[in-house]
Design an enzyme around this catalytic site. Structure first.
Site, PDB file in Angstrom:
ATOM      1  N   LYS A 212      -8.318 -16.963   4.685  1.00  0.00           N
ATOM      2  CA  LYS A 212      -9.423 -16.763   5.490  1.00  0.00           C
ATOM      3  C   LYS A 212      -9.324 -18.171   6.519  1.00  0.00           C
ATOM      4  O   LYS A 212      -9.596 -17.658   7.728  1.00  0.00           O
ATOM      5  CB  LYS A 212     -10.614 -16.983   4.611  1.00  0.00           C
ATOM      6  CG  LYS A 212     -11.088 -15.849   3.712  1.00  0.00           C
ATOM      7  CD  LYS A 212     -11.826 -16.017   2.614  1.00  0.00           C
ATOM      8  CE  LYS A 212     -12.163 -14.686   2.000  1.00  0.00           C
ATOM      9  NZ  LYS A 212     -12.943 -15.044   0.804  1.00  0.00           N
TER      10      LYS A 212
ATOM     11  N   GLN B 219     -16.617 -19.326  -1.922  1.00  0.00           N
ATOM     12  CA  GLN B 219     -15.502 -18.477  -2.737  1.00  0.00           C
ATOM     13  C   GLN B 219     -16.038 -18.455  -4.242  1.00  0.00           C
ATOM     14  O   GLN B 219     -16.230 -19.506  -5.142  1.00  0.00           O
ATOM     15  CB  GLN B 219     -14.262 -19.149  -2.663  1.00  0.00           C
ATOM     16  CG  GLN B 219     -13.055 -18.415  -3.196  1.00  0.00           C
ATOM     17  CD  GLN B 219     -12.887 -16.925  -2.421  1.00  0.00           C
ATOM     18  OE1 GLN B 219     -12.961 -16.956  -1.319  1.00  0.00           O
ATOM     19  NE2 GLN B 219     -12.661 -15.890  -3.215  1.00  0.00           N
TER      20      GLN B 219
ATOM     21  N   ASP C  51     -21.097 -13.628   3.999  1.00  0.00           N
ATOM     22  CA  ASP C  51     -20.491 -12.825   2.879  1.00  0.00           C
ATOM     23  C   ASP C  51     -21.218 -11.726   2.674  1.00  0.00           C
ATOM     24  O   ASP C  51     -21.025 -10.668   2.078  1.00  0.00           O
ATOM     25  CB  ASP C  51     -20.175 -13.840   1.794  1.00  0.00           C
ATOM     26  CG  ASP C  51     -18.781 -13.647   1.207  1.00  0.00           C
ATOM     27  OD1 ASP C  51     -18.066 -12.699   2.026  1.00  0.00           O
ATOM     28  OD2 ASP C  51     -18.473 -14.354   0.423  1.00  0.00           O
TER      29      ASP C  51
END
Ligand code: NAP
Length: 295
Positions: free
Chosen positions: A53, A97, A120
């Protein structure tokens, strides 16, 4: 006639070029989109996801900062970092994460992220906005699926979409997104799961079949209508002695036999997968545009 392959790598590349142009326009106005990625602990797959990422973000010109926290980090310390990033004007997107170490309450952490920086798309406010059709961040994998349909020229409006899987990260959001009264949506959506009776009878009605099940090669040709568009979200590792690594990756769809019957299909790898990181950058840049008053 064999199915048209919906090439996620190519579509993702096309969208990255558009994102790079948007970043150029933002930079010309003195704004650099900023993404903060938080990793707690040393789970190797999570480390690898976070690395890619960051790498892609740097390549495209997003300011990306990685916060590596020890597995022993307390929930309070993590929440304090999120609070600081919520207030940092250089940061337009915050990603934590998952999964988090067991002692940390994931829901509390996700809810602590400002909905205006929730790139997200997992915050309950973002999920609520999907349901009501309000503007907001869409989770990256479902957004990637919607963009694949759009960029491949698949007609969604009026189509019967059957989604197999009802997870919070794929099945539920994509079903809600495609049923909205808006562009690249307006579908009639059916959601199936492990308790669905006579699943093949329902999947055979799909103009667009989305498989997000997590079971290797579960969807077979007899479950698919001739000419349907098949989107395979699954990423499964299966043993394969012929491969150097001893395994290969397959989707939730039995590709060869379904490709012989479908009108269009996404491969695994190279379908939905490449879109997910691209959508993270897309959301970050949209957030920066919004913060700069350009949206
Ligand atoms: N490409 C990407 O970037 C990406 C991103 C996320 C996920 N994935 C992959 O997509 C797949 C799905 O992920 P997920 O997180 O949504 O999985 P998940 O949370 O495990 O959900 C799986 C869903 O499939 C349903 N299901 C399981 N067995 C079934 C059966 N026999 N018949 C009908 N439905 C069945 C489950 O039903 P119940 O609800 O009844 O249990 C559940 O709703 C996985 O392979 C994952 O690795 C890929």
């Amino acid at each position: 006639m064999p199915a048209k392959i919906i090439d996620g790598t190519a579509i993702s590349g096309e969208i990255r070029q558009e994102i790079a142009r948007d970043i150029g326009a933002l930079k010309a106005k003195g704004v650099t989109p900023g993404l903060a990625v938080i990793l707690v602990g040393e789970d190797p797959p999570s480390q690898s996801y976070v690395r890619s990422k960051n790498k892609v973000a740097h390549e495209i010109g997003v300011h990306s900062e990685q916060h590596d926290l020890a597995a022993t980090t307390s929930e309070a310390e993590l929440l304090a970092l999120i609070e600081r990033l919520n207030r940092d004007p250089r940061i337009h997107g915050i990603l934590v994460q998952l999964p988090l170490p067991g002692a940390i309450d994931e829901r509390k952490v996700i809810t602590a992220i400002s909905p205006e920086k929730d790139v997200d798309g997992f915050h309950p406010v973002s999920l609520g906005r999907i349901m009501t059709g309000e503007p907001g961040f869409r989770p990256c994998t479902p957004l990637g699926i919607q963009k694949l349909l759009e960029y491949s020229g698949t007609k969604v409006e009026g189509s019967h979409v059957v989604v197999v899987g009802r997870s919070n990260i794929v099945g539920k959001p994509i079903a809600n997104m495609l049923m909205q009264k808006e562009k690249n949506a307006d579908a009639t959506v059916t959601v199936c799961h492990s308790r669905t009776r006579d699943l093949p009878a329902i999947t055979r009605q799909a103009d667009i079949l989305i498989a997000a099940i997590g079971r290797p090669e579960f969807v077979t040709a007899d479950m698919v209508r001739e000419g349907a568009t098949v989107i395979d979200v699954g990423i499964n590792r299966v043993e394969d002695a012929t491969k150097k690594k001893g395994y290969r990756m397959v989707g939730d769809v039995k590709f060869d036999e379904v490709a012989a019957k479908a009108g269009a299909i996404t491969p695994v790898p190279g379908g939905v997968g490449p879109m997910t990181i691209t959508m993270l950058l897309y959301n970050t840049v949209e957030s920066a545009k919004h913060a700069a008053g350009l949206r």
